[in-house]
Design a protein around this motif. Structure first.
Motif, PDB file in Angstrom:
ATOM      1  N   SER A 564       0.818  -1.223   0.000  1.00 66.24           N
ATOM      2  CA  SER A 564       0.000   0.000   0.000  1.00 66.24           C
ATOM      3  C   SER A 564       0.844   1.262   0.000  1.00 66.24           C
ATOM      4  N   GLY A 565       1.932   1.256   0.762  1.00 64.37           N
ATOM      5  CA  GLY A 565       2.765   2.457   0.801  1.00 64.37           C
ATOM      6  C   GLY A 565       3.962   2.387  -0.112  1.00 64.37           C
ATOM      7  N   MET A 566       4.199   1.206  -0.715  1.00 56.75           N
ATOM      8  CA  MET A 566       5.319   0.960  -1.636  1.00 56.75           C
ATOM      9  C   MET A 566       6.679   1.244  -1.008  1.00 56.75           C
ATOM     10  N   GLU A 567       6.726   1.162   0.331  1.00 54.94           N
ATOM     11  CA  GLU A 567       7.999   1.305   1.039  1.00 54.94           C
ATOM     12  C   GLU A 567       8.076   0.257   2.141  1.00 54.94           C
ATOM     13  N   MET A 568       9.287  -0.160   2.433  1.00 55.58           N
ATOM     14  CA  MET A 568       9.517  -1.116   3.513  1.00 55.58           C
ATOM     15  C   MET A 568      10.770  -0.669   4.250  1.00 55.58           C
ATOM     16  N   GLU A 569      10.678  -0.589   5.578  1.00 54.40           N
ATOM     17  CA  GLU A 569      11.856  -0.218   6.360  1.00 54.40           C
ATOM     18  C   GLU A 569      12.595  -1.475   6.780  1.00 54.40           C
ATOM     19  N   LEU A 570      13.873  -1.524   6.467  1.00 46.77           N
ATOM     20  CA  LEU A 570      14.721  -2.647   6.874  1.00 46.77           C
ATOM     21  C   LEU A 570      15.585  -2.228   8.050  1.00 46.77           C
ATOM     22  N   ALA A 571      15.500  -2.991   9.134  1.00 43.99           N
ATOM     23  CA  ALA A 571      16.325  -2.732  10.306  1.00 43.99           C
ATOM     24  C   ALA A 571      17.793  -3.002   9.961  1.00 43.99           C
ATOM     25  N   PRO A 572      18.728  -2.541  10.781  1.00 39.57           N
ATOM     26  CA  PRO A 572      20.136  -2.844  10.516  1.00 39.57           C
ATOM     27  C   PRO A 572      20.359  -4.336  10.308  1.00 39.57           C
ATOM     28  N   TYR A 573      20.962  -4.677   9.178  1.00 42.40           N
ATOM     29  CA  TYR A 573      21.367  -6.039   8.813  1.00 42.40           C
ATOM     30  C   TYR A 573      20.181  -6.987   8.592  1.00 42.40           C
ATOM     31  N   GLN A 574      18.996  -6.428   8.383  1.00 39.08           N
ATOM     32  CA  GLN A 574      17.841  -7.266   8.061  1.00 39.08           C
ATOM     33  C   GLN A 574      17.874  -7.675   6.592  1.00 39.08           C
ATOM     34  N   THR A 575      17.446  -8.898   6.319  1.00 35.14           N
ATOM     35  CA  THR A 575      17.305  -9.398   4.949  1.00 35.14           C
ATOM     36  C   THR A 575      15.855  -9.782   4.698  1.00 35.14           C
ATOM     37  N   VAL A 576      15.365  -9.452   3.499  1.00 34.76           N
ATOM     38  CA  VAL A 576      14.052  -9.934   3.057  1.00 34.76           C
ATOM     39  C   VAL A 576      14.258 -10.781   1.805  1.00 34.76           C
ATOM     40  N   TRP A 577      13.490 -11.863   1.718  1.00 29.92           N
ATOM     41  CA  TRP A 577      13.429 -12.677   0.508  1.00 29.92           C
ATOM     42  C   TRP A 577      11.984 -12.595   0.011  1.00 29.92           C
ATOM     43  N   ILE A 578      11.738 -11.702  -0.933  1.00 32.93           N
ATOM     44  CA  ILE A 578      10.372 -11.428  -1.386  1.00 32.93           C
ATOM     45  C   ILE A 578      10.084 -12.267  -2.628  1.00 32.93           C
ATOM     46  N   THR A 579       9.024 -13.067  -2.566  1.00 34.39           N
ATOM     47  CA  THR A 579       8.731 -14.007  -3.646  1.00 34.39           C
ATOM     48  C   THR A 579       7.265 -13.954  -4.056  1.00 34.39           C
ATOM     49  N   ASN A 580       7.019 -14.396  -5.274  1.00 38.95           N
ATOM     50  CA  ASN A 580       5.655 -14.477  -5.792  1.00 38.95           C
ATOM     51  C   ASN A 580       5.039 -15.850  -5.584  1.00 38.95           C
ATOM     52  N   ILE A 581       5.830 -16.848  -5.200  1.00 34.77           N
ATOM     53  CA  ILE A 581       5.336 -18.209  -4.972  1.00 34.77           C
ATOM     54  C   ILE A 581       5.805 -18.653  -3.593  1.00 34.77           C
ATOM     55  N   PHE A 582       4.844 -19.046  -2.770  1.00 36.04           N
ATOM     56  CA  PHE A 582       5.195 -19.418  -1.398  1.00 36.04           C
ATOM     57  C   PHE A 582       4.252 -20.499  -0.887  1.00 36.04           C
TER      58      PHE A 582
END
Length: 582
Positions: A564-582
């Motif tokens: 909705s906001g098209m932004e994501m805050e990443l904490a120090p040393y955080q990793t995201v694995w964003i996928t379309n199939i889960f």
């Protein structure tokens, strides 16, 4: 004779002709070929392996360990290792690299006395075969040199018997000025023999005497060793220090054409014997030289991604991924039949030669000084014209990432896990050192005892002490093992993390390191983004081109991504694995 057999014979003859083209007194290549094929039990074959087949996928993860990384009072170390694998790795790690498990005289196994035996302080061949029954086993073929206490070298000293003509010698008056080595000790070792005073070539140490592959008997001896290892369940062959295999006086004696041809021959024989066996070259050298060991998918199946450890550690201690991105964008995709072997910690240390040309001298010096301030040691080498240069940083990875260039801080564990999250997302097969899996710190007692820099990262866990550490969920060992198991479990289920799946490096600034991976069938995409700094960072989801009419899911957080906001805050040393199939 089958067509496949005739084809194999012609290939082996071609390799031998190329290897021995300039070697005097080696002329009966057909006889050598026949002995080689008989030794490998390849007198008759019915098929020819394809070069461009991947015998691996996203489920392949390798644990790197010594046979005695875990010890106790009740049984031999290899049994403790097998128990550890079953208790903590089964279902998430399917392969294990047991570092040299043979009788040895120095260098924690890399000065082999007897290639055909298991060190009885560790166990026996039954223990090795039991592990190989449950896990894909990688073993070292320490092919460049052996121990000065080996029967071969003792026969060299006597001047008769098997091994008496197996070793490389030179004259002190020879021009050896161009020889490239990773050590500062004298190259030649004076040795009194039954044939007079000899000067033996020693690339590494005077206890590690270099073999002379100009003698075909040396090649045949190692092919016999390979056959024995295959029979004992070894499926992955790590060719140790193989870049130095062939020596010619007056040259650098590294990466010579004959060395590459020897690797092609060994791969040909190994994959004809066991089609899904893998050859991996250990060539701790500058990046472009390292890449050459892929050949045309006819040399190494896997090559060590040696530039990754120094570049990734540099990224995380400086808080800027510029150099890591530049390097990654320059790396060619591994073609089918080959793959990168990714690691960020090992039994050795953080090699600096693979960072040459990728990091400036100032950056390397800053990295060395930062690691020294975190308790690390530095090993040196002799460069051109006798210049002394840092070769390797010796430090446990958990301690290497305890802080930044500004000093230790409170983000060490998160930084350490971030490093592994990045490695797990990269194109290639991941290898994890057991002391990273267990968050083992610097072993200053062992360093003091041995006076060898590499001992700092070669801790031996007591079985009971390890059990107690892992049972207490407040320890770094328990917490890190739990996090690592979870990350690996997620990784191995994602087709987009196949070692040969498409990879593109994202341009997200200096503090956000991002990759796009796409599965071979193009159905799954994963955007891996890591905050490599000690400050929160905003990720603009538009920058990674998320399509807003489908659902996206963060595999690490196990939650749907809010677009909705098209932004994501990443904490120090955080990793995201964003996928379309889960």
């Amino acid at each position: 004779m089958t067509d496949a057999t005739e084809h194999l014979q012609q290939r082996v003859l071609h390799h031998l002709a190329t290897i021995y083209r300039d070697v005097e007194h080696v002329d009966d290549l057909e006889a050598i070929m026949a002995r080689i094929l008989a030794t490998m039990r390849l007198d008759e074959v019915n098929s020819t392996p394809e070069h461009f087949i991947n015998h691996w996928d996203q489920q392949d993860v390798v644990l790197i360990t010594y046979g005695d990384s875990i010890c106790g009072q009740q049984q031999q170390p290899l049994k403790y290792l097998h128990q550890f694998l079953d208790d903590h790795c089964k279902g998430i790690i399917n392969s294990v690299h047991i570092l040299p498990f043979f009788p040895y005289s120095s260098d924690d196994g890399f000065a082999v006395i007897d290639y055909s035996s298991v060190n009885d302080a560790l166990g026996d061949w039954q223990d090795i075969e039991a592990i190989a029954d449950d896990y894909r086993l990688m073993a070292d073929l320490v092919i460049n040199h052996c121990s000065s206490r080996s029967p071969w070298f003792q026969n060299f000293i006597k001047g008769s018997g098997t091994g008496s003509d197996y070793f490389m010698t030179a004259d002190p008056t020879d021009d050896l000025s161009q020889v490239v080595r990773p050590r500062t000790s004298p190259l030649l070792r004076e040795t009194e023999t039954g044939n007079g005073l000899q000067h033996v070539w020693c690339t590494f140490s005077h206890d590690q005497v270099d073999l002379d592959f100009r003698n075909p008997e040396v090649l045949i001896a190692f092919i016999s060793i390979i056959r024995q290892y295959l029979d004992s369940g070894v499926k992955l062959f790590r060719l140790d220090a193989v870049a130095f295999l062939w020596k010619i006086v007056g040259t650098s004696s590294i990466n010579l054409p004959q060395t590459h041809e020897c690797i092609r021959l060994l791969r040909c024989l190994i994959e004809h014997a066991v089609e899904d066996a893998v050859v991996i070259t250990e060539t701790n050298i500058p990046n472009q030289q390292n890449l050459s060991y892929f050949g045309n998918a006819n040399e190494a199946h896997w090559i060590y991604n040696f530039s990754l450890p120094p570049l990734l550690v540099n990224t995380l201690v400086t808080g800027n991924c510029r150099y890591l991105k530049q390097w990654l964008m320059s790396m060619p995709p591994a073609q089918n039949g080959t793959a990168y072997f990714n690691f960020i910690a090992s039994h050795d240390g953080i090699g600096l030669r693979p960072a040459e040309g990728l990091l400036s001298e100032e950056e390397i010096n800053q990295l060395v000084n930062t690691m020294a301030s975190f308790g690390g040691c530095v090993s040196w080498r002799t460069a051109d014209h006798g210049q002394r240069k840092p070769y390797e940083i010796n430090i446990a990875l958990y301690d290497a990432l305890q802080g930044t260039i500004n000093g230790p801080d409170r983000w060490g564990e998160q930084r350490f896990l971030c490093a592994h999250s990045i490695m797990f997302a990269l194109e290639g097969v991941p290898g994890i050192y057991i002391h990273s899996l267990l968050a083992t710190g610097n072993d200053y007692e062992k360093l003091k005892h041995t006076q060898h820099n590499r001992s700092i990262n070669r801790h031996r866990w007591d079985d009971q002490a390890l059990a107690e550490a892992l049972a207490d969920d407040r320890t770094q060992h328990s917490k890190v093992l739990g996090h690592m198991r979870r990350l690996i479990d997620i990784r191995t289920k994602q087709p987009a993390f196949h070692p040969n799946a498409t990879q593109f490096t994202l341009q997200l600034g200096g503090q956000l390191f991002g990759l796009w991976r796409q599965s071979l069938d193009r159905k799954q995409s994963i955007f891996s983004v890591s905050n490599v700094s000690d400050e929160p960072q905003l990720l603009n989801l538009g920058d990674i081109n998320l399509i807003d009419n489908i659902d996206w899911f963060d595999l690490v957080a196990q939650e749907k991504v809010d677009l909705s906001g098209m932004e994501m805050e990443l904490a120090p040393y955080q990793t995201v694995w964003i996928t379309n199939i889960f």
